[in-house]
Motif scaffolding. Structure first.
Motif, PDB file in Angstrom:
ATOM      1  N   VAL A  97     -10.784 -21.818 -12.156  1.00 22.32           N
ATOM      2  CA  VAL A  97     -11.133 -20.398 -11.975  1.00 22.32           C
ATOM      3  C   VAL A  97     -10.187 -19.738 -10.976  1.00 22.32           C
ATOM      4  CG1 VAL A  97     -12.891 -18.836 -11.038  1.00 22.32           C
ATOM      5  CG2 VAL A  97     -13.546 -20.644 -12.653  1.00 22.32           C
ATOM      6  N   LEU A  98      -9.873 -20.428  -9.908  1.00 27.16           N
ATOM      7  CA  LEU A  98      -8.963 -19.858  -8.911  1.00 27.16           C
ATOM      8  C   LEU A  98      -7.570 -19.657  -9.486  1.00 27.16           C
ATOM      9  CD1 LEU A  98      -9.999 -21.820  -5.689  1.00 27.16           C
ATOM     10  CD2 LEU A  98     -10.565 -19.458  -6.306  1.00 27.16           C
ATOM     11  N   ALA A 147     -12.305 -23.900 -17.323  1.00 30.20           N
ATOM     12  CA  ALA A 147     -13.385 -23.541 -16.411  1.00 30.20           C
ATOM     13  C   ALA A 147     -14.747 -24.004 -16.913  1.00 30.20           C
ATOM     14  CB  ALA A 147     -13.409 -22.029 -16.213  1.00 30.20           C
ATOM     15  N   GLN A 148     -14.767 -24.643 -18.079  1.00 26.02           N
ATOM     16  CA  GLN A 148     -16.021 -25.077 -18.684  1.00 26.02           C
ATOM     17  C   GLN A 148     -16.196 -26.588 -18.681  1.00 26.02           C
ATOM     18  OE1 GLN A 148     -18.466 -22.934 -20.044  1.00 26.02           O
ATOM     19  NE2 GLN A 148     -17.262 -21.355 -19.032  1.00 26.02           N
ATOM     20  N   THR A 149     -15.129 -27.331 -18.394  1.00 27.38           N
ATOM     21  CA  THR A 149     -15.203 -28.788 -18.467  1.00 27.38           C
ATOM     22  C   THR A 149     -14.713 -29.411 -17.161  1.00 27.38           C
ATOM     23  OG1 THR A 149     -12.983 -28.903 -19.454  1.00 27.38           O
ATOM     24  CG2 THR A 149     -14.851 -28.799 -20.965  1.00 27.38           C
ATOM     25  N   GLY A 150     -15.147 -30.648 -16.934  1.00 24.75           N
ATOM     26  CA  GLY A 150     -14.727 -31.358 -15.735  1.00 24.75           C
ATOM     27  C   GLY A 150     -15.739 -31.198 -14.611  1.00 24.75           C
ATOM     28  N   GLU A 186     -13.373 -11.813 -15.719  1.00 21.59           N
ATOM     29  CA  GLU A 186     -14.534 -12.421 -16.381  1.00 21.59           C
ATOM     30  C   GLU A 186     -14.104 -13.431 -17.434  1.00 21.59           C
ATOM     31  OE1 GLU A 186     -17.371  -8.456 -15.805  1.00 21.59           O
ATOM     32  OE2 GLU A 186     -16.274  -8.788 -17.676  1.00 21.59           O
ATOM     33  N   GLY A 187     -13.001 -13.150 -18.101  1.00 21.67           N
ATOM     34  CA  GLY A 187     -12.504 -14.070 -19.113  1.00 21.67           C
ATOM     35  C   GLY A 187     -12.093 -15.411 -18.545  1.00 21.67           C
ATOM     36  N   VAL A 188     -11.681 -15.424 -17.281  1.00 22.89           N
ATOM     37  CA  VAL A 188     -11.287 -16.671 -16.626  1.00 22.89           C
ATOM     38  C   VAL A 188     -12.452 -17.666 -16.625  1.00 22.89           C
ATOM     39  CG1 VAL A 188     -10.753 -17.664 -14.361  1.00 22.89           C
ATOM     40  CG2 VAL A 188      -9.482 -15.678 -15.182  1.00 22.89           C
ATOM     41  N   LEU A 189     -13.657 -17.162 -16.424  1.00 19.92           N
ATOM     42  CA  LEU A 189     -14.830 -18.031 -16.356  1.00 19.92           C
ATOM     43  C   LEU A 189     -15.166 -18.677 -17.694  1.00 19.92           C
ATOM     44  CD1 LEU A 189     -17.007 -15.677 -14.157  1.00 19.92           C
ATOM     45  CD2 LEU A 189     -16.045 -17.870 -13.433  1.00 19.92           C
ATOM     46  N   ASP A 190     -14.664 -18.092 -18.768  1.00 19.32           N
ATOM     47  CA  ASP A 190     -14.952 -18.608 -20.108  1.00 19.32           C
ATOM     48  C   ASP A 190     -13.815 -19.434 -20.700  1.00 19.32           C
ATOM     49  OD1 ASP A 190     -17.459 -17.313 -20.115  1.00 19.32           O
ATOM     50  OD2 ASP A 190     -16.522 -15.423 -20.721  1.00 19.32           O
TER      51      ASP A 190
END
Length: 206
Positions: free
Chosen positions: A101-102, A89-92, A81-85
């Motif tokens: 994310v992968l 994973a938040q820009t681009g 779940e931390g990967v998504l934050d």
């Protein structure tokens, strides 16, 4: 003539008896045993025997086998779940965020391999397992949303169903637990690169 008196206190004799473990060590050994024998097939007595403790000494660290399972699954799920934050994973673009994310998911899998292995082998036989599976599904849904967003932007091919693509992607990623060895010839970063290359090259618009 007697020896001069000193203030030195004699060193205590080496401690004997049960080995000393902290909570993290007990959890690590429990996860290894759950993966080896299966969670349902592993009893508290099995775990106490592996640790060289009495059951009462084990309960000094944890309330139950279910608590051990819950904490182990949290270790895996909190990482995913931390990967998504993460900032990447938040820009681009959606495709860039999907790649981030992968890469992050592969890193978590490698760094927390026994814990993710346990997560992937759940059968949903208890409330703890069902809660973990629901969190895993929520993670998958967020990744699916990224895939669909990338498709809508024309960044990945749109002729593959988004949820199906997500299942295929994580089918490949999750298979890593069955064959990957941290001491092998492929390190974590190269593995993450290779997964992203296979996924995004395969999903490139034609």
């Amino acid at each position: 003539m007697s020896a001069p008196a000193t203030d030195r206190t004699p060193s205590p004799a080496p401690r004997r008896g049960r080995p000393g473990y902290d909570r993290a060590q007990v959890l690590e050994i429990a996860v290894a045993l759950f993966n080896e024998q299966g969670y349902d097939a592993t009893s508290v007595a099995d775990l106490a025997s592996r640790l060289g403790l009495t059951k009462s000494a084990l309960y000094h660290h944890f309330d139950s086998k279910e608590q051990l399972l819950s904490l182990a699954l949290d270790e895996a799920l909190n990482g995913l779940e931390g990967v998504l934050d993460e900032p990447e994973a938040q820009t681009g673009s959606a495709a860039e965020r999907l790649a981030a994310v992968l890469r992050g998911a592969v890193r978590v899998l490698v760094d927390r391999l026994p814990y993710v292995t346990l997560l992937l082998r759940l059968r949903g036989n208890s409330d703890v397992e069902r809660t973990a599976l629901e969190r895993r599904r929520a993670f998958d849904h967020r990744v699916t949303a990224l895939v669909v967003e990338a498709q809508a932007a024309g960044l990945v091919r749109a002729d593959v169903d988004g949820p199906v693509a997500t299942r295929l992607i994580f089918g490949m990623v999750n298979s890593i637990v069955e064959w990957y060895r941290p001491t092998g010839p492929v390190d974590r970063e190269r593995l993450a690169h290779d997964v992203v290359a296979v996924v995004l090259d395969g999903m490139r618009p034609r």
